[in-house]
Write an enzyme that holds these catalytic residues in place. Sequence first.
Site, PDB file in Angstrom:
ATOM      1  N   LYS A  14     -11.997  -1.993  -3.441  1.00  0.00           N
ATOM      2  CA  LYS A  14     -12.508  -3.287  -2.974  1.00  0.00           C
ATOM      3  C   LYS A  14     -13.648  -3.120  -1.973  1.00  0.00           C
ATOM      4  O   LYS A  14     -14.689  -3.750  -2.087  1.00  0.00           O
ATOM      5  CB  LYS A  14     -11.401  -4.118  -2.305  1.00  0.00           C
ATOM      6  CG  LYS A  14     -10.165  -4.332  -3.157  1.00  0.00           C
ATOM      7  CD  LYS A  14      -9.141  -5.213  -2.461  1.00  0.00           C
ATOM      8  CE  LYS A  14      -8.622  -4.689  -1.135  1.00  0.00           C
ATOM      9  NZ  LYS A  14      -7.762  -3.487  -1.219  1.00  0.00           N
ATOM     10  N   ARG A  87      -3.245 -11.673   1.585  1.00  0.00           N
ATOM     11  CA  ARG A  87      -2.324 -10.603   1.215  1.00  0.00           C
ATOM     12  C   ARG A  87      -1.001 -11.173   0.715  1.00  0.00           C
ATOM     13  O   ARG A  87      -0.155 -10.439   0.245  1.00  0.00           O
ATOM     14  CB  ARG A  87      -1.971  -9.751   2.451  1.00  0.00           C
ATOM     15  CG  ARG A  87      -3.027  -8.755   2.899  1.00  0.00           C
ATOM     16  CD  ARG A  87      -3.010  -7.519   2.037  1.00  0.00           C
ATOM     17  NE  ARG A  87      -3.045  -6.231   2.678  1.00  0.00           N
ATOM     18  CZ  ARG A  87      -4.125  -5.617   3.156  1.00  0.00           C
ATOM     19  NH1 ARG A  87      -5.291  -6.195   3.163  1.00  0.00           N
ATOM     20  NH2 ARG A  87      -4.035  -4.392   3.643  1.00  0.00           N
ATOM     21  N   ARG A 124      -9.871  10.008   1.019  1.00  0.00           N
ATOM     22  CA  ARG A 124     -10.857   9.017   1.477  1.00  0.00           C
ATOM     23  C   ARG A 124     -11.293   9.314   2.914  1.00  0.00           C
ATOM     24  O   ARG A 124     -10.475   9.643   3.767  1.00  0.00           O
ATOM     25  CB  ARG A 124     -10.239   7.608   1.404  1.00  0.00           C
ATOM     26  CG  ARG A 124     -11.167   6.528   1.939  1.00  0.00           C
ATOM     27  CD  ARG A 124     -10.777   5.167   1.438  1.00  0.00           C
ATOM     28  NE  ARG A 124      -9.615   4.593   2.127  1.00  0.00           N
ATOM     29  CZ  ARG A 124      -9.202   3.348   1.918  1.00  0.00           C
ATOM     30  NH1 ARG A 124      -9.822   2.560   1.057  1.00  0.00           N
ATOM     31  NH2 ARG A 124      -8.144   2.876   2.564  1.00  0.00           N
ATOM     32  N   ARG A 158      -8.508   7.709   7.847  1.00  0.00           N
ATOM     33  CA  ARG A 158      -7.742   6.652   8.517  1.00  0.00           C
ATOM     34  C   ARG A 158      -6.296   7.077   8.716  1.00  0.00           C
ATOM     35  O   ARG A 158      -5.693   7.684   7.848  1.00  0.00           O
ATOM     36  CB  ARG A 158      -7.760   5.388   7.658  1.00  0.00           C
ATOM     37  CG  ARG A 158      -9.015   4.581   7.827  1.00  0.00           C
ATOM     38  CD  ARG A 158      -9.124   3.484   6.794  1.00  0.00           C
ATOM     39  NE  ARG A 158      -7.902   2.706   6.627  1.00  0.00           N
ATOM     40  CZ  ARG A 158      -7.820   1.657   5.805  1.00  0.00           C
ATOM     41  NH1 ARG A 158      -8.882   1.271   5.097  1.00  0.00           N
ATOM     42  NH2 ARG A 158      -6.705   0.980   5.682  1.00  0.00           N
ATOM     43  N   ARG A 169       2.523   1.110   2.384  1.00  0.00           N
ATOM     44  CA  ARG A 169       1.468   0.130   2.080  1.00  0.00           C
ATOM     45  C   ARG A 169       1.530  -0.290   0.612  1.00  0.00           C
ATOM     46  O   ARG A 169       1.300  -1.447   0.280  1.00  0.00           O
ATOM     47  CB  ARG A 169       0.090   0.715   2.430  1.00  0.00           C
ATOM     48  CG  ARG A 169      -0.091   0.905   3.941  1.00  0.00           C
ATOM     49  CD  ARG A 169      -1.305   1.749   4.255  1.00  0.00           C
ATOM     50  NE  ARG A 169      -2.550   1.104   3.938  1.00  0.00           N
ATOM     51  CZ  ARG A 169      -3.678   1.759   3.633  1.00  0.00           C
ATOM     52  NH1 ARG A 169      -3.684   3.075   3.586  1.00  0.00           N
ATOM     53  NH2 ARG A 169      -4.773   1.110   3.385  1.00  0.00           N
TER      54      ARG A 169
HETATM   55  P1  AMP Z   1      -6.739  -2.606   4.760  1.00  0.00           P
HETATM   56  O1  AMP Z   1      -7.868  -1.951   5.449  1.00  0.00           O
HETATM   57  O2  AMP Z   1      -7.122  -3.877   4.049  1.00  0.00           O
HETATM   58  O3  AMP Z   1      -5.966  -1.662   3.870  1.00  0.00           O
HETATM   59  O4  AMP Z   1      -5.724  -3.080   5.914  1.00  0.00           O
HETATM   60  C1  AMP Z   1      -5.126  -2.153   6.797  1.00  0.00           C
HETATM   61  C2  AMP Z   1      -3.935  -2.783   7.494  1.00  0.00           C
HETATM   62  O5  AMP Z   1      -4.352  -3.933   8.243  1.00  0.00           O
HETATM   63  C3  AMP Z   1      -2.841  -3.307   6.574  1.00  0.00           C
HETATM   64  O6  AMP Z   1      -1.942  -2.288   6.175  1.00  0.00           O
HETATM   65  C4  AMP Z   1      -2.180  -4.355   7.482  1.00  0.00           C
HETATM   66  O7  AMP Z   1      -1.367  -3.737   8.476  1.00  0.00           O
HETATM   67  C5  AMP Z   1      -3.370  -4.964   8.204  1.00  0.00           C
HETATM   68  N1  AMP Z   1      -3.947  -6.106   7.460  1.00  0.00           N
HETATM   69  C6  AMP Z   1      -5.184  -6.164   6.858  1.00  0.00           C
HETATM   70  N2  AMP Z   1      -5.381  -7.349   6.285  1.00  0.00           N
HETATM   71  C7  AMP Z   1      -4.247  -8.073   6.497  1.00  0.00           C
HETATM   72  C8  AMP Z   1      -3.816  -9.382   6.118  1.00  0.00           C
HETATM   73  N3  AMP Z   1      -4.600 -10.192   5.376  1.00  0.00           N
HETATM   74  N4  AMP Z   1      -2.594  -9.795   6.525  1.00  0.00           N
HETATM   75  C9  AMP Z   1      -1.798  -9.001   7.258  1.00  0.00           C
HETATM   76  N5  AMP Z   1      -2.118  -7.755   7.634  1.00  0.00           N
HETATM   77  C10 AMP Z   1      -3.330  -7.276   7.260  1.00  0.00           C
END
Ligand code: AMP
Length: 210
Positions: A14, A87, A124, A158, A169
Amino acid sequence: MKHLVFIGAPGSGKGTQAGKLVSEKNLKHISTGDLLRGEISKASDLGKKVKSVLDSGELVSDDLVIELIHANTDLDKFQYIFDGYPRNLAQAQTLDKQVLKDRPSLAVYFEIDLNKLVKRLTNRRTCKGCGAIYNLISQAPAKPGVCDKCGGTNLVHRDDDKEEVIKKRMDVFSQNTQPVLDYYKSTNRLMTVNAENSIEQLYQLISFRL
Ligand code: AMP
């Protein structure tokens, strides 16, 4: 053009596609994950509050995320790619009702076998300076450790891309995503793409249908 909502498991591509679309189309990229990591880097009150949640692979609260969305978007001025938001079903409904209101949107689902993602995520690396995303195997920077885009030398793995957090996740993604897909499908706003395509093929697939 419609606002785009990117839905896909961690590592499904994404962020990479959003980066390409932003540089080639007139769109802004908003990633709730990036915003949350930004708060953690700044060690803001919010960052301190959410760090342990991100480290565990769970989701932060819907209220907190919607606050971040409101604070970082200007819907009257820009067209957005929402990356990592919504999400869950409640977030999808909130996005429509409280953020987009009557503005049109299209969800793009990055479909991929979750088993293939662990390898992608463990390899990554993300540039701390400009956010560019690399894969040490399939898309390594030209000069090891140096960002092709900004020349920065801080390419990080990360914390939540470590193997033990990735599984959590993926579980969180599997549990929450089907209702979101059903929601967009029932309103004729769902486009599914095969995220196992190459970066360029995927870009063609998405941009062709915008
Ligand atoms: P991402 O970079 O999108 O994989 O997000 C990393 C982490 O941020 C996730 O595992 C969640 O802990 C938090 N996070 C990101 N977006 C959301 C969302 N829309 N709702 C809740 N937690 C989020």
